[in-house]
Design an enzyme around this catalytic site. Sequence first.
Site, PDB file in Angstrom:
ATOM      1  CB  CYS A  68      -0.902   0.036   1.229  1.00 19.60           C
ATOM      2  SG  CYS A  68      -0.778  -1.338   2.335  1.00 19.60           S
ATOM      3  NE  ARG A 121      -6.135  -4.602   2.498  1.00 16.18           N
ATOM      4  CZ  ARG A 121      -6.950  -5.599   2.771  1.00 16.18           C
ATOM      5  NH1 ARG A 121      -8.264  -5.412   2.720  1.00 16.18           N
ATOM      6  NH2 ARG A 121      -6.486  -6.779   3.115  1.00 16.18           N
ATOM      7  CB  ALA A 152      -6.787  -6.213  -0.998  1.00 15.83           C
ATOM      8  CB  ILE A 153      -1.493  -8.811  -0.755  1.00 16.30           C
ATOM      9  CG1 ILE A 153      -1.098  -7.652  -1.691  1.00 16.30           C
ATOM     10  CG2 ILE A 153      -0.696 -10.066  -1.067  1.00 16.30           C
ATOM     11  CD1 ILE A 153      -1.264  -7.950  -3.152  1.00 16.30           C
ATOM     12  N   GLY A 167       3.533  -3.186   3.157  1.00 13.61           N
ATOM     13  CA  GLY A 167       4.426  -4.323   2.998  1.00 13.61           C
ATOM     14  C   GLY A 167       3.780  -5.640   3.364  1.00 13.61           C
ATOM     15  CG  ASP A 185       0.390  -9.052   6.595  1.00  9.68           C
ATOM     16  OD1 ASP A 185      -0.709  -8.540   6.369  1.00  9.68           O
ATOM     17  OD2 ASP A 185       1.403  -8.814   5.912  1.00  9.68           O
ATOM     18  CB  ILE A 220      10.466  -7.139 -20.984  1.00 10.23           C
ATOM     19  CG1 ILE A 220       9.181  -6.700 -20.280  1.00 10.23           C
ATOM     20  CG2 ILE A 220      10.879  -6.105 -22.014  1.00 10.23           C
ATOM     21  CD1 ILE A 220       8.034  -6.387 -21.215  1.00 10.23           C
TER      22      ILE A 220
END
Length: 631
Positions: A2, A50, A52-53, A76, A100, A291
């Site tokens: 974030c 945020r 969101a993970i 993080g 977390d 790439i």
Amino acid sequence: MCGIAGIFHLDTPKPVDPARVKQMLDALAHRGPDGEGVWTAPGVGLGQNRLAIIDLATGQQPMHSADGRLTVVFNGEIYNYRELRVDMETWGAEFRTQSDTEVILHGWRRWGPACLDHFTGMFAFALFDADQQCLFMARDRLGVKPLFFTELPDGAVLFGSELKALLAHPRLRRSPDLSAVEDFLGLGYVPDDACIVAGVKKLPAGHHMTLRRNHRLPEPQRWWDIAFPADARGSAKDLEHQLTDYMRMAVRSRMVSDVPLGAFLSGGVDSSSVVALMAEASRSAVETCSIGFDQPDLDETSHARLVAERFATHHRERVVSPDDFGLIDTLVHHFDEPFADASALPMYRVCELARERVTVALSGDGADEALAGYRRHRFFVAENRARGMFGNQMSGRVFGALGRAYPKADWAPRPLRAKSTFQALAQSPEEAYARAIGFTAPEIRARLFTPEATRALGGHRAEARIEAAMRNAPATDWLGRAQYADMTVWMPGDILTKVDRMSMAVGLEAREPLLDHKLLAFEASLPQPMRLRGGQGKWLMKHAMRRYLPEDILYRPKMGFVTPISAWFRGPLAGEADRIARGAALANTGWFRPEELSRIANEHRTGRADHGRLLWQLLMLDKSLTRLFGA
């Protein structure tokens, strides 16, 4: 992942306007497109955008403890949060989310600042403790996640994930810091202990600080450092197994995600090793992307494709033109401070490609610094052997004379370009390495600056911090000292800044498993021949990965992202070179000699010299100064 921002009043706990925090967050919207939160109390305001993970349903921030005493905003990931949660529950902690973030609240309550020692991850966070009336700010060990801060004249402290969050506050006075300009010209980036905006600072990697009511702004305190004791014992085979185990654990811990996850795959040793270990741990095909370039001598897609086929990944690649200079203004916007590493251009493109399918991507960053994988490490060790044969005083006299006499021959085959080698041998090891890791040489900067700017710098030199880091390094050999400077100066200033800004620009979380602190501690304990042997960097890692990767991946020459910037300034960017020569924002500062800027541009355009890197650097500086200060 974030963007975080906030305000804390050191003196009187004045009301914080939520709109002010919101204004700062708006500047960071690209870092967190999935939600926004602002919380204020007397004398404090915290906000977060945020991405969101983890815990998509209940992980919103700012997050509060159940009793309302603690509030945190966090950028993080804490990779060992599940293990910490189990431990915390055994001593009575009650969790209300699966996030977390919540382990930070419980960790602070139990351990205070020592909670950082228990966290494995990448993070920058700010935690307000209402009982103690303090704001605790911390940054991860290596500096993967950034954190800027400054104090306003009224005693309010602003902080944010990027400089642009602070610049969004109307009371921040904008003026450029000339010493940071010297740092940028010398290193190619503005390092962790400096900022292009006077009065703004970065919380250094591996540091924390506690802001308290009725106290002055404190100095950051170091909570973690890396050492290179080179004291590991055991056979090469035993050390190989240990290294593989550490790498395996680092990769698997970074595969925890509630959203789609993949990896960057260049076809080099580092990214290929990460993909191999991901494939080993995954029940489904790993998502990979590469790439490629439309110039064969710059393209690595065939190597990436070989690895993708070997591990049956879902592989995507995109060929782009190296002439991708249309991204210049995008880079300037996202870096804020001037940044001269042109590999940021393809880095942006690979992040853009990854974001089409995944929200998290693992990278191979970190192995070169930890295991002496750069060509400069090989040269440095060889130079030190030569110094040892002659002694320092004799080296200075003999090689100094040769360096002055030998012609500069950039056009010649590499073995005949001896002038820079002689010059390096005439210097102390730390002076020579500082020059090797630098961008624009001191003598060129001396010609660029006006006499007034030189006096204002008061002897400040960009290289001094690298020399000091090497002199004070907790290392037992010169290679370890050089690697320590890499990890503490180059890594957070260049590599991690590039990855953070380019991934966050497209709302992608990048994770660096090869920067796991336990893995790094093991690698730093390896004797020098296990890191660099027979002119081969990353020696032990390459041996350890033979069971996974073919030799033409393990031992092919290192390439990395390449951009043809010299050709650009004789072609499509020739107009930019002319603008630099005519002055533009650089001349308006009064820091640079107009005739020198003109000479550099003219010599490059006519082919009398190759100043492509310097022109790129000056262009980035010019555009950053214009954007930040209207220069």
